[in-house]
Design an enzyme around this catalytic site. Structure first.
Site, PDB file in Angstrom:
ATOM      1  N   GLU A 120       0.890  -1.168   0.000  1.00 53.00           N
ATOM      2  CA  GLU A 120       0.000   0.000   0.000  1.00 53.00           C
ATOM      3  C   GLU A 120       0.926   1.216   0.000  1.00 53.00           C
ATOM      4  O   GLU A 120       1.521   1.553   1.028  1.00 53.00           O
ATOM      5  CB  GLU A 120      -0.900  -0.060   1.227  1.00 53.00           C
ATOM      6  CG  GLU A 120      -2.189   0.693   1.034  1.00 53.00           C
ATOM      7  CD  GLU A 120      -2.054   2.118   1.471  1.00 53.00           C
ATOM      8  OE1 GLU A 120      -1.578   2.934   0.642  1.00 53.00           O
ATOM      9  OE2 GLU A 120      -2.404   2.420   2.604  1.00 53.00           O
TER      10      GLU A 120
ATOM     11  N   CYS B 129      -2.265   8.504   3.042  1.00 55.05           N
ATOM     12  CA  CYS B 129      -2.021   7.999   1.682  1.00 55.05           C
ATOM     13  C   CYS B 129      -3.154   8.365   0.743  1.00 55.05           C
ATOM     14  O   CYS B 129      -2.913   8.839  -0.358  1.00 55.05           O
ATOM     15  CB  CYS B 129      -1.752   6.497   1.715  1.00 55.05           C
ATOM     16  SG  CYS B 129      -2.866   5.584   2.767  1.00 55.05           S
TER      17      CYS B 129
HETATM   18  P1  NDP Z   1       9.337   4.819   3.888  1.00 55.95           P
HETATM   19  O1  NDP Z   1       8.507   4.193   2.861  1.00 55.95           O
HETATM   20  O2  NDP Z   1      10.771   4.995   3.617  1.00 55.95           O
HETATM   21  O3  NDP Z   1       9.275   3.986   5.253  1.00 55.95           O
HETATM   22  C1  NDP Z   1       8.149   3.242   5.661  1.00 55.95           C
HETATM   23  C2  NDP Z   1       8.636   2.060   6.480  1.00 55.95           C
HETATM   24  O4  NDP Z   1       9.512   1.238   5.711  1.00 55.95           O
HETATM   25  C3  NDP Z   1       9.409   2.411   7.746  1.00 55.95           C
HETATM   26  O5  NDP Z   1       9.016   1.525   8.788  1.00 55.95           O
HETATM   27  C4  NDP Z   1      10.847   2.160   7.337  1.00 55.95           C
HETATM   28  O6  NDP Z   1      11.653   1.892   8.466  1.00 55.95           O
HETATM   29  C5  NDP Z   1      10.703   0.949   6.431  1.00 55.95           C
HETATM   30  N1  NDP Z   1      11.788   0.733   5.489  1.00 55.95           N
HETATM   31  C6  NDP Z   1      12.507   1.659   4.816  1.00 55.95           C
HETATM   32  N2  NDP Z   1      13.416   1.067   4.003  1.00 55.95           N
HETATM   33  C7  NDP Z   1      13.230  -0.276   4.156  1.00 55.95           C
HETATM   34  C8  NDP Z   1      13.835  -1.428   3.562  1.00 55.95           C
HETATM   35  N3  NDP Z   1      14.790  -1.343   2.639  1.00 55.95           N
HETATM   36  N4  NDP Z   1      13.405  -2.640   3.963  1.00 55.95           N
HETATM   37  C9  NDP Z   1      12.419  -2.754   4.866  1.00 55.95           C
HETATM   38  N5  NDP Z   1      11.813  -1.712   5.456  1.00 55.95           N
HETATM   39  C10 NDP Z   1      12.211  -0.484   5.102  1.00 55.95           C
HETATM   40  O7  NDP Z   1       8.631   6.175   4.286  1.00 55.95           O
HETATM   41  P2  NDP Z   1       9.302   7.516   4.806  1.00 55.95           P
HETATM   42  O8  NDP Z   1       9.072   7.601   6.238  1.00 55.95           O
HETATM   43  O9  NDP Z   1      10.734   7.676   4.364  1.00 55.95           O
HETATM   44  O10 NDP Z   1       8.423   8.589   4.012  1.00 55.95           O
HETATM   45  C11 NDP Z   1       8.780   8.937   2.675  1.00 55.95           C
HETATM   46  C12 NDP Z   1       7.565   9.238   1.837  1.00 55.95           C
HETATM   47  O11 NDP Z   1       6.693   8.113   1.815  1.00 55.95           O
HETATM   48  C13 NDP Z   1       6.677  10.356   2.348  1.00 55.95           C
HETATM   49  O12 NDP Z   1       7.138  11.600   1.932  1.00 55.95           O
HETATM   50  C14 NDP Z   1       5.352  10.015   1.748  1.00 55.95           C
HETATM   51  O13 NDP Z   1       5.272  10.556   0.462  1.00 55.95           O
HETATM   52  C15 NDP Z   1       5.366   8.505   1.654  1.00 55.95           C
HETATM   53  N6  NDP Z   1       4.609   7.838   2.720  1.00 55.95           N
HETATM   54  C16 NDP Z   1       3.501   7.157   2.363  1.00 55.95           C
HETATM   55  C17 NDP Z   1       2.742   6.552   3.329  1.00 55.95           C
HETATM   56  C18 NDP Z   1       1.495   5.805   3.017  1.00 55.95           C
HETATM   57  O14 NDP Z   1       0.632   5.673   3.875  1.00 55.95           O
HETATM   58  N7  NDP Z   1       1.338   5.242   1.833  1.00 55.95           N
HETATM   59  C19 NDP Z   1       3.101   6.628   4.737  1.00 55.95           C
HETATM   60  C20 NDP Z   1       4.337   7.329   5.001  1.00 55.95           C
HETATM   61  C21 NDP Z   1       5.056   7.902   4.003  1.00 55.95           C
HETATM   62  P3  NDP Z   1      13.256   2.090   8.437  1.00 55.95           P
HETATM   63  O15 NDP Z   1      13.478   3.492   7.969  1.00 55.95           O
HETATM   64  O16 NDP Z   1      13.696   1.819   9.827  1.00 55.95           O
HETATM   65  O17 NDP Z   1      13.788   1.041   7.506  1.00 55.95           O
END
Ligand code: NDP
Length: 468
Positions: A243, A277
């Site tokens: 998602e 989202c």
């Molecule tokens: P991310 O997609 O980077 O992170 C979401 C989750 O993924 C966190 O728990 C993060 O934890 C984890 N994650 C990141 N890299 C990896 C990896 N390689 N393997 C496994 N897990 C991973 O979101 P951000 O917080 O950086 O936000 C960036 C952008 O995402 C926002 O600007 C927004 O546009 C979008 N976003 C969309 C959301 C939605 O509901 N669809 C929610 C939040 C953000 P960790 O960093 O510890 O790895």
């Protein structure tokens, strides 16, 4: 509050270096987390793997009773969890804030407990008896973001458990506290190892997503990270529900009354400060009512208090983190520089905390980053159109497709137009309304797989066909 970043096999683990979790409203830290590391991530998967056979062997009715008891725990501890959520996430206690999120988490859990995965009989006669059964997959990994940490965690965890899987959940490092506390509390009703959680350093994500004993990953977050998760899952062919981000368009037809739709448009866009989202992120308004809609939105915004979420009268809080705050600030500045007209907001509110006002921008158009990129914050671009086909084409032009909406006094026509939007969910005269019994998911780069209701539950199972 200090919390363990690892709840494994029924118990919080000690050790791990201490991480301060930033309070986005400024001031003291929201709390401290003893960070989980790689060894904890491996131990969490091992515990979930060991607990799987006994949990899967329980009857669906027994699991439903325990999922219902999880809802009781959420309800009984809602106020404590809501305060923790406000401290780390920034959202207000009231409005569509932390108490709303905890209420939603309990309601989703309760509804999920009522769902069933019945046996489907394809043929039952003298020639053949063919039945289709649903089997749990094994260990489900849930990776959650910082915008709705508790609610999204529940969306992943509860259907996974109900279907007979065991779970490892990994909350965002920005907002780990409410999830870790909730998982700790749920250990009172769930057998050890059935629900484990790890939070801490960024290194644990890739360890989990590549782990051969993880059967399925539920990921909610950015498209870029979703793609990395998919690559990491490929060698062991894990199932995925992704998602991802969206850039939802709303199209307002000329027959609308601006004053009547302002509140719906406002909350469609500003729910959780735009950090949702499926929030409305691009608003297309017909030329004939363009100024009226802009004015009505500005008037509505004037009555919405942005402040520290712990103050009972705050309706919106700060942006959740510095990265996001800087992204929103940059997109607004770039739009100003490209000829957009600021209707309200547009400057950070204070030096302490990531407070940013509700910002509406007129005269926006495609090609501006504020229109083409997901802003994920309280800044809405308003685009003027004269030709509806052109507005529809622009709405569908991006590579994402989570939600969309059509606003019109003629609901039958609006429904026909909603059918033309390239997205997983399209709404008429509202935006972003979700329900536990209605499937939700994206198309294109917004991901695949759905959550909620029986469609969502089925994704936590595999088919097992018996011919006898
Ligand atoms: P991310 O997609 O980077 O992170 C979401 C989750 O993924 C966190 O728990 C993060 O934890 C984890 N994650 C990141 N890299 C990896 C990896 N390689 N393997 C496994 N897990 C991973 O979101 P951000 O917080 O950086 O936000 C960036 C952008 O995402 C926002 O600007 C927004 O546009 C979008 N976003 C969309 C959301 C939605 O509901 N669809 C929610 C939040 C953000 P960790 O960093 O510890 O790895």
């Amino acid at each position: 509050m200090q919390l363990s970043g690892a709840v494994i096999d029924g118990a919080p683990q000690s050790g791990g270096d201490l991480l301060e979790i930033v309070n986005p409203a400024g001031g003291d830290a929201a709390g401290t987390l003893s960070a989980a590391g790689e060894a904890d991530a491996l131990a969490a998967v091992a515990a979930a793997r060991a607990a799987f056979p006994a949990w899967a062997a329980r009857s669906p009715e027994e699991r439903a009773v325990l999922v219902n008891r999880c809802a009781d725990i959420i309800e009984a501890n809602a106020e404590e969890l809501a305060r923790l959520l406000t401290l780390e996430q920034g959202k207000p206690l009231n409005g569509m804030g932390s108490r709303f999120e905890l209420g939603g988490a309990a309601a989703w859990t309760r509804y999920t407990a009522s769902l069933k995965l019945p046996v489907d009989t394809i043929q039952d006669d003298a020639q053949a008896h063919i039945t289709v059964h649903r089997k749990p997959l094994g260990v489900v990994l849930s990776i959650t973001p910082w915008n709705w940490p508790v609610m999204i965690g529940i969306w992943h965890i509860m259907p996974a458990l109900l279907a007979g899987n065991t779970v490892v959940t990994k909350p965002s490092p920005y907002t780990p506290l409410s999830t870790m506390r909730l998982v700790q509390l749920l250990q009172d009703v769930l057998p050890p190892g059935v629900l484990n959680a790890v939070a801490g350093h960024d290194a644990i994500g890739p360890v989990l997503t590549a782990h051969p004993d993880v059967a399925k990953i539920c990921f909610t977050g950015s498209t870029r990270t979703g793609s990395a998760v998919m690559a990491s899952a490929a060698p062991t062919l894990k199932r995925l529900t992704l998602e991802l981000g969206g850039n939802d368009a709303g199209i307002v037809l000329p027959d609308c009354d601006p004053a009547a739709i302002a509140e719906g448009l406002f909350w469609g866009a500003l729910i959780n400060n735009g950090q949702t989202c499926a929030a409305l992120k691009r608003l297309y308004v017909h030329d004939s009512i363009y100024d009226g809609v802009c004015n009505a939105l500005v008037d509505f915004a004037a009555g919405v208090k942005v402040g520290n979420g712990l103050e009972e009268d705050s309706i919106l809080g700060p942006i959740q983190n510095r990265m996001q705050f800087e992204k929103v600030s940059r997109l607004v500045e770039e739009a100003k520089g490209s000829g957009a007209r600021l209707l309200c907001g547009g400057e950070a509110i204070s030096n302490s905390g990531y407070f940013y006002p509700v910002t509406f921008m007129a005269n926006c158009e495609k090609g501006m980053a504020l229109v083409d990129e997901e802003q994920f914050g309280p800044a809405l671009p308003i685009i003027r159109y004269t030709d509806l086909d052109d507005a529809l084409e622009q709405a569908n032009a991006l590579d994402v497709g989570l939600g969309g909406s059509i606003w019109s006094a003629d609901t039958a026509r609006a429904r026909d137009l909603a059918m033309q939007l390239e997205c997983g969910s399209a709404w008429v005269n509202k935006h972003g309304a979700i329900r536990p019994d209605v499937p939700f998911g994206g198309v294109k780069a917004s991901g695949f797989g759905v959550e909620f209701g029986h469609y969502g539950l089925e994704e936590f199972s595999s088919l097992h066909v018996i011919h006898d």
